[in-house]
Design a protein around this motif. Structure first.
Motif, PDB file in Angstrom:
ATOM      1  N   LEU A 368       0.868  -1.172   0.000  1.00  0.00           N
ATOM      2  CA  LEU A 368       0.000   0.000   0.000  1.00  0.00           C
ATOM      3  C   LEU A 368       0.912   1.230   0.000  1.00  0.00           C
ATOM      4  N   TYR A 369       0.910   1.964  -1.093  1.00  0.00           N
ATOM      5  CA  TYR A 369       1.686   3.196  -1.187  1.00  0.00           C
ATOM      6  C   TYR A 369       0.781   4.359  -0.796  1.00  0.00           C
ATOM      7  N   VAL A 370       1.315   5.279   0.005  1.00  0.00           N
ATOM      8  CA  VAL A 370       0.503   6.368   0.542  1.00  0.00           C
ATOM      9  C   VAL A 370       0.806   7.670  -0.207  1.00  0.00           C
ATOM     10  N   GLN A 371      -0.215   8.232  -0.791  1.00  0.00           N
ATOM     11  CA  GLN A 371      -0.061   9.483  -1.533  1.00  0.00           C
ATOM     12  C   GLN A 371      -0.039  10.675  -0.579  1.00  0.00           C
ATOM     13  N   SER A 372       0.641  11.748  -0.997  1.00  0.00           N
ATOM     14  CA  SER A 372       0.734  12.933  -0.143  1.00  0.00           C
ATOM     15  C   SER A 372       1.067  14.159  -0.977  1.00  0.00           C
ATOM     16  N   LEU A 373       0.472  15.291  -0.607  1.00  0.00           N
ATOM     17  CA  LEU A 373       0.719  16.542  -1.328  1.00  0.00           C
ATOM     18  C   LEU A 373       2.054  17.176  -0.961  1.00  0.00           C
ATOM     19  N   HIS A 374       2.548  16.903   0.258  1.00  0.00           N
ATOM     20  CA  HIS A 374       3.743  17.612   0.719  1.00  0.00           C
ATOM     21  C   HIS A 374       4.831  16.731   1.329  1.00  0.00           C
ATOM     22  N   ALA A 375       4.677  15.427   1.349  1.00  0.00           N
ATOM     23  CA  ALA A 375       5.675  14.558   1.977  1.00  0.00           C
ATOM     24  C   ALA A 375       7.008  14.613   1.223  1.00  0.00           C
ATOM     25  N   HIS A 376       8.100  14.410   1.971  1.00  0.00           N
ATOM     26  CA  HIS A 376       9.446  14.450   1.393  1.00  0.00           C
ATOM     27  C   HIS A 376       9.953  13.051   1.042  1.00  0.00           C
ATOM     28  N   GLY A 377       9.059  12.098   0.998  1.00  0.00           N
ATOM     29  CA  GLY A 377       9.399  10.735   0.605  1.00  0.00           C
ATOM     30  C   GLY A 377       8.119  10.012   0.271  1.00  0.00           C
ATOM     31  N   LEU A 378       8.254   8.810  -0.243  1.00  0.00           N
ATOM     32  CA  LEU A 378       7.094   8.011  -0.598  1.00  0.00           C
ATOM     33  C   LEU A 378       6.893   6.928   0.458  1.00  0.00           C
ATOM     34  N   GLY A 379       5.808   7.027   1.215  1.00  0.00           N
ATOM     35  CA  GLY A 379       5.539   6.078   2.287  1.00  0.00           C
ATOM     36  C   GLY A 379       4.797   4.849   1.793  1.00  0.00           C
ATOM     37  N   TRP A 380       5.087   3.714   2.419  1.00  0.00           N
ATOM     38  CA  TRP A 380       4.367   2.491   2.055  1.00  0.00           C
ATOM     39  C   TRP A 380       4.302   1.536   3.235  1.00  0.00           C
ATOM     40  N   LEU A 381       3.373   0.603   3.136  1.00  0.00           N
ATOM     41  CA  LEU A 381       3.193  -0.432   4.147  1.00  0.00           C
ATOM     42  C   LEU A 381       3.020  -1.782   3.461  1.00  0.00           C
ATOM     43  N   PRO A 382       3.449  -2.852   4.100  1.00  0.00           N
ATOM     44  CA  PRO A 382       3.122  -4.184   3.575  1.00  0.00           C
ATOM     45  C   PRO A 382       1.601  -4.360   3.611  1.00  0.00           C
ATOM     46  N   LYS A 383       1.086  -5.046   2.645  1.00  0.00           N
ATOM     47  CA  LYS A 383      -0.361  -5.162   2.514  1.00  0.00           C
ATOM     48  C   LYS A 383      -1.014  -5.959   3.631  1.00  0.00           C
ATOM     49  N   ASP A 384      -0.222  -6.726   4.384  1.00  0.00           N
ATOM     50  CA  ASP A 384      -0.825  -7.498   5.468  1.00  0.00           C
ATOM     51  C   ASP A 384      -1.395  -6.622   6.585  1.00  0.00           C
ATOM     52  N   VAL A 385      -1.149  -5.299   6.514  1.00  0.00           N
ATOM     53  CA  VAL A 385      -1.749  -4.398   7.491  1.00  0.00           C
ATOM     54  C   VAL A 385      -3.275  -4.453   7.394  1.00  0.00           C
ATOM     55  N   LEU A 386      -3.796  -4.846   6.237  1.00  0.00           N
ATOM     56  CA  LEU A 386      -5.243  -4.924   6.070  1.00  0.00           C
ATOM     57  C   LEU A 386      -5.855  -6.051   6.898  1.00  0.00           C
ATOM     58  N   GLN A 387      -5.017  -6.999   7.338  1.00  0.00           N
ATOM     59  CA  GLN A 387      -5.517  -8.098   8.167  1.00  0.00           C
ATOM     60  C   GLN A 387      -5.493  -7.767   9.639  1.00  0.00           C
ATOM     61  N   GLN A 388      -4.843  -6.654   9.992  1.00  0.00           N
ATOM     62  CA  GLN A 388      -4.729  -6.269  11.400  1.00  0.00           C
ATOM     63  C   GLN A 388      -6.034  -5.652  11.893  1.00  0.00           C
ATOM     64  N   LYS A 389      -6.273  -5.794  13.162  1.00  0.00           N
ATOM     65  CA  LYS A 389      -7.449  -5.203  13.796  1.00  0.00           C
ATOM     66  C   LYS A 389      -7.054  -4.037  14.681  1.00  0.00           C
TER      67      LYS A 389
END
Length: 389
Positions: A368-389
């Motif tokens: 999962l790549y996170v879009q941003s208007l002002h971030a100084h880098g490109l943030g991402w997370l492993p997709k298994d975060v969707l399984q977390q509660k």
């Protein structure tokens, strides 16, 4: 006597300064013509939006000095593409390696999609609707609707038919005239004149038409799975619309009135509110996997702004203050996913707001790549975060 005269002079001086300050706050010209509206009571973070930290701890891809990966997409070549503040469109491997400049539009691309021929179709907030060939050549497809300029293109999606749907956030405040995309968005949302619109460009005829108008900052869009509807963010009023693609110059304010009319008193509207009274300012929509549509929030709701909804004069006064005193809410990381019928199926938050303005998610098979208007880098997370509660 001299002391009394000095005190009197100082008193007049202070009084004059205060009077001048009051006159400035009351009458100094501002660019907005605020419209009164009724803001719904903010829901806060509860229910499906209960606080969590599933968006915290982002892993980062260094963009080598570039800022603002506002839109991200995986091309058919397997490369990751992202737009940045400099006007560059970057191309890289999914892990961030092999970064290169694919093209530069000379403006600011806020959204893009790919057509069947592999051209990158870009919504440029300065230039309009663009086509960028695989060799990086930039062609303007549309920068006007008739004689009316496209002032703030910020989202685009290409249908299977080849038609292109574009959100034009504001017909009042063009970023090139008002200091940039963020500054122009603040002006438009404070004004609440609801001049945003959705456009259709047909490459077969090269014609551009208005699908819908009267939107308070039209900010990003996505197609339904059957291709018959568009999901459109109305950032200024904290909601998402579902609009028929075959609507023609539909006034959303009239559609809104039909939605609120008693059941059975009106025919089914071509537009309806799908998600209402959201906890933040919705910004960008991205079609994900398994029926998901990702939505990001640029900022959380702010009581100060909601409380000014019915007080246009107070919003004018706000713009006469130094920018540091504008009632801009603090950063709060927040993205959600919903289905075509409006069911929220994922909610990821980072209350620290460490990654500024989480404007959407780009979903791939494993990230999962996170879009941003002002971030100084490109943030991402492993997709298994969707399984977390």
């Amino acid at each position: 006597m001299a002391k009394r005269t000095l005190a009197k002079t100082l008193g007049w001086g202070v009084g004059g300064i205060l009077l001048a300050g009051a006159a400035y706050l009351a009458w100094w010209p501002v660019p907005i013509r605020p419209v009164a509206w009724t803001a719904p009571a903010a829901p806060g973070y509860q229910g499906v939006h209960a606080p969590n930290q599933r968006l915290a701890g982002l892993r980062m891809i260094d963009l080598k000095g570039e800022v603002g990966p506002e839109h991200i997409a995986l091309g058919k070549d397997g490369k990751l593409y992202t737009t940045v503040l400099s006007g560059n469109i970057l191309r890289m491997n999914p892990d961030g390696s092999g970064q290169e400049v694919f093209a530069n539009t000379g403006g600011r691309v806020l959204g893009f999609d790919f057509d069947a021929a592999g051209n990158l179709i870009a919504a440029d907030a300065v230039k309009g609707l663009l086509s960028i060939a695989p060799d990086g050549k930039v062609t303007v497809l549309a920068d006007k609707v008739g004689n009316d300029p496209i002032r703030y293109a910020d989202g685009v999606v290409v249908a299977k038919s080849g038609k292109m749907y574009l959100s034009d956030a504001s017909t009042r405040f063009a970023p090139k005239d008002w200091g940039g995309t963020f500054e122009a968005s603040v002006l438009d949302i404070l004004e609440q004149a609801s001049t945003g619109r959705v456009l259709e460009y047909d490459p077969a005829t090269r014609a551009t038409r208005v699908v819908a108008r009267g939107i308070s900052f039209a900010n990003g869009l996505a197609l339904s799975q059957d291709g018959q509807s568009l999901f459109v963010n109305e950032t200024g009023k904290y909601r998402v619309w579902k609009i028929a693609v075959d609507a023609n110059d539909l006034d959303i304010s009239e559609a809104d009135a039909k939605v609120k009319a008693p059941a059975g008193s009106q025919p089914a509207p071509q537009a309806r509110v799908l998600l209402d009274n959201l906890p933040g300012y919705p910004d960008n929509l991205m079609r994900g996997m398994d029926g998901r549509i990702w939505l990001g929030f640029a900022k959380p709701r702010g009581a100060a702004i909601d409380n000014m909804a019915g007080k246009p004069w107070l919003r004018s006064l706000t713009l006469r203050l130094p920018r540091a005193l504008w009632p801009i809410p603090k950063p709060y990381g927040h993205v959600i996913a919903f289905t075509d019928d409006g069911k929220v199926v994922a909610d990821l938050q980072d209350p620290t707001g460490a990654y500024p303005e989480t404007t959407a998610i780009t979903e791939t098979a494993d990230r999962l790549y996170v879009q941003s208007l002002h971030a100084h880098g490109l943030g991402w997370l492993p997709k298994d975060v969707l399984q977390q509660k």
